[in-house]
Design a protein around this motif. Structure first.
Motif, mmCIF file in Angstrom:
data_model
loop_
_atom_site.group_PDB
_atom_site.id
_atom_site.type_symbol
_atom_site.label_atom_id
_atom_site.label_comp_id
_atom_site.label_asym_id
_atom_site.label_seq_id
_atom_site.Cartn_x
_atom_site.Cartn_y
_atom_site.Cartn_z
ATOM 1 N N ARG A 27 4.017 6.348 9.537
ATOM 2 C CA ARG A 27 3.653 5.995 8.085
ATOM 3 C C ARG A 27 4.617 5.310 7.427
ATOM 4 O O ARG A 27 5.883 5.747 7.238
ATOM 5 C CB ARG A 27 3.426 7.323 7.530
ATOM 6 C CG ARG A 27 2.766 7.204 5.828
ATOM 7 C CD ARG A 27 2.596 8.512 5.411
ATOM 8 N NE ARG A 27 4.010 8.818 4.830
ATOM 9 C CZ ARG A 27 4.625 10.091 4.462
ATOM 10 N NH1 ARG A 27 3.779 11.262 4.798
ATOM 11 N NH2 ARG A 27 5.880 10.279 4.081
ATOM 12 N N ASP A 71 5.790 3.804 3.511
ATOM 13 C CA ASP A 71 5.490 3.968 2.311
ATOM 14 C C ASP A 71 6.141 2.518 1.558
ATOM 15 O O ASP A 71 7.289 2.138 1.753
ATOM 16 C CB ASP A 71 6.220 5.049 1.568
ATOM 17 C CG ASP A 71 5.751 6.144 1.982
ATOM 18 O OD1 ASP A 71 4.637 6.250 2.461
ATOM 19 O OD2 ASP A 71 6.342 7.311 1.770
ATOM 20 N N ALA A 125 5.773 -0.453 -4.500
ATOM 21 C CA ALA A 125 4.701 -0.915 -5.464
ATOM 22 C C ALA A 125 5.005 -2.513 -5.892
ATOM 23 O O ALA A 125 6.271 -2.560 -6.352
ATOM 24 C CB ALA A 125 4.640 -0.044 -6.479
ATOM 25 N N THR A 147 3.185 -8.154 0.556
ATOM 26 C CA THR A 147 3.069 -7.552 1.889
ATOM 27 C C THR A 147 2.861 -8.652 2.905
ATOM 28 O O THR A 147 2.483 -8.288 4.250
ATOM 29 C CB THR A 147 1.957 -6.479 1.801
ATOM 30 O OG1 THR A 147 0.631 -7.405 1.364
ATOM 31 C CG2 THR A 147 2.148 -5.351 1.000
ATOM 32 N N THR A 177 0.098 3.974 9.433
ATOM 33 C CA THR A 177 -0.561 4.024 8.027
ATOM 34 C C THR A 177 0.318 3.521 6.838
ATOM 35 O O THR A 177 1.795 3.958 6.952
ATOM 36 C CB THR A 177 -0.955 5.381 7.742
ATOM 37 O OG1 THR A 177 -1.818 6.257 8.618
ATOM 38 C CG2 THR A 177 -1.443 5.883 6.378
ATOM 39 N N ALA A 178 -0.028 2.639 6.112
ATOM 40 C CA ALA A 178 0.712 2.008 5.151
ATOM 41 C C ALA A 178 0.234 2.606 3.881
ATOM 42 O O ALA A 178 -0.926 2.595 3.540
ATOM 43 C CB ALA A 178 0.600 0.675 5.269
ATOM 44 N N ARG A 179 1.059 3.003 2.847
ATOM 45 C CA ARG A 179 0.691 3.496 1.628
ATOM 46 C C ARG A 179 1.680 3.088 0.483
ATOM 47 O O ARG A 179 2.904 2.591 0.744
ATOM 48 C CB ARG A 179 1.127 5.147 1.468
ATOM 49 C CG ARG A 179 0.441 6.058 2.436
ATOM 50 C CD ARG A 179 0.466 7.486 2.352
ATOM 51 N NE ARG A 179 1.975 7.830 1.714
ATOM 52 C CZ ARG A 179 2.238 9.063 1.484
ATOM 53 N NH1 ARG A 179 1.387 9.956 1.527
ATOM 54 N NH2 ARG A 179 3.581 9.308 1.168
ATOM 55 N N ILE A 180 1.036 2.667 -0.606
ATOM 56 C CA ILE A 180 1.790 2.161 -1.790
ATOM 57 C C ILE A 180 2.556 3.300 -2.472
ATOM 58 O O ILE A 180 1.884 4.194 -2.850
ATOM 59 C CB ILE A 180 0.943 1.391 -2.644
ATOM 60 C CG1 ILE A 180 0.046 0.296 -1.998
ATOM 61 C CG2 ILE A 180 1.859 0.816 -3.830
ATOM 62 C CD1 ILE A 180 0.680 -0.637 -1.224
ATOM 63 N N ASP A 181 3.845 3.253 -2.506
ATOM 64 C CA ASP A 181 4.627 4.121 -3.196
ATOM 65 C C ASP A 181 5.323 3.680 -4.457
ATOM 66 O O ASP A 181 6.114 2.560 -4.720
ATOM 67 C CB ASP A 181 5.856 4.352 -2.231
ATOM 68 C CG ASP A 181 6.831 5.452 -3.005
ATOM 69 O OD1 ASP A 181 6.236 6.172 -3.767
ATOM 70 O OD2 ASP A 181 7.844 5.759 -2.484
ATOM 71 N N ASN A 182 4.530 4.353 -5.583
ATOM 72 C CA ASN A 182 5.012 3.804 -6.920
ATOM 73 C C ASN A 182 6.138 4.358 -7.695
ATOM 74 O O ASN A 182 6.855 4.340 -8.559
ATOM 75 C CB ASN A 182 3.653 4.018 -7.879
ATOM 76 C CG ASN A 182 3.149 5.431 -8.007
ATOM 77 O OD1 ASN A 182 3.860 6.265 -7.420
ATOM 78 N ND2 ASN A 182 2.322 5.499 -8.929
#
Length: 186
Positions: free
Chosen positions: A141, A143, A146, A150, A178-183
């Motif tokens: 994973r 993060d 934001a 990419t 899994t890639a998630r946007i971290d704000n």
């Protein structure tokens, strides 16, 4: 068992339960050919055998239900535990008669995390190795900051995974990224 195998297993179990429920509902609504909606679901022979087996029939049904519930609980426990349990074993690479190399699975996971986090666009990386050490499952994973571009990030992750495969000397049996946007908010 792979994730695809798990999905097939649970899909078959779900379809069997839905089919059984649908059949009972069809009989109850009188939509089943030859079924009387006001009649009994079990025939007179089965009811007579049930009455003759009293009280042992009730006890056998209770024990059967308890065993099925226990088997279902154990299956569910193993399914849920397998996805979370990281590999705590040691990866051993045999180099023929020249010896062998031993590396702890958590050390490999931390090394891959550091390699992935080397890109400034990745705020955090989390790697979990599960399964057997010769062919582990690799769960990643990342993060992503934001608002960052990419482009090229997939190549960075692919290169890091290739370096892991070359260094560890093993190919993952399953790879999940899994890639998630971290704000930045908690």
């Amino acid at each position: 068992m792979t994730n695809a195998g798990h999905r097939v297993l649970w899909t078959v179990v779900a379809l069997l339960l839905v089919a059984a429920g649908g059949a009972v509902l069809a009989v109850n609504l009188g939509r089943w050919p030859g079924a009387d909606p006001g009649g009994m679901l079990l025939g007179p022979g089965v009811r007579r055998a049930w009455r003759l087996a009293a009280p042992w029939g009730t006890l056998a049904a209770a024990v059967t239900g308890l065993l099925l519930a226990l088997a279902g609980q154990r299956l569910l426990h193993r399914e849920l535990r397998a996805a979370r349990a990281p590999a705590r074993r040691t990866l051993v690479h045999h180099a023929g008669r020249h010896g062998r190399t031993r590396v702890a699975a958590p050390a490999l996971a931390r090394a891959l995390e550091r390699d992935l986090a080397g890109d400034p666009r990745i705020r955090r990386a989390r790697v979990v190795l599960t399964g057997d050490p010769p062919r582990p499952d690799l769960w990643i994973r990342v993060d992503i900051e934001a608002g960052t571009r990419t482009a090229g990030l997939r190549d960075h992750v692919s290169t890091a995974i290739r370096r892991y495969v070359d260094t560890a000397g093993c190919r993952p049996a399953h790879l999940d990224v899994t890639a998630r946007i971290d704000n930045g908010r908690a």
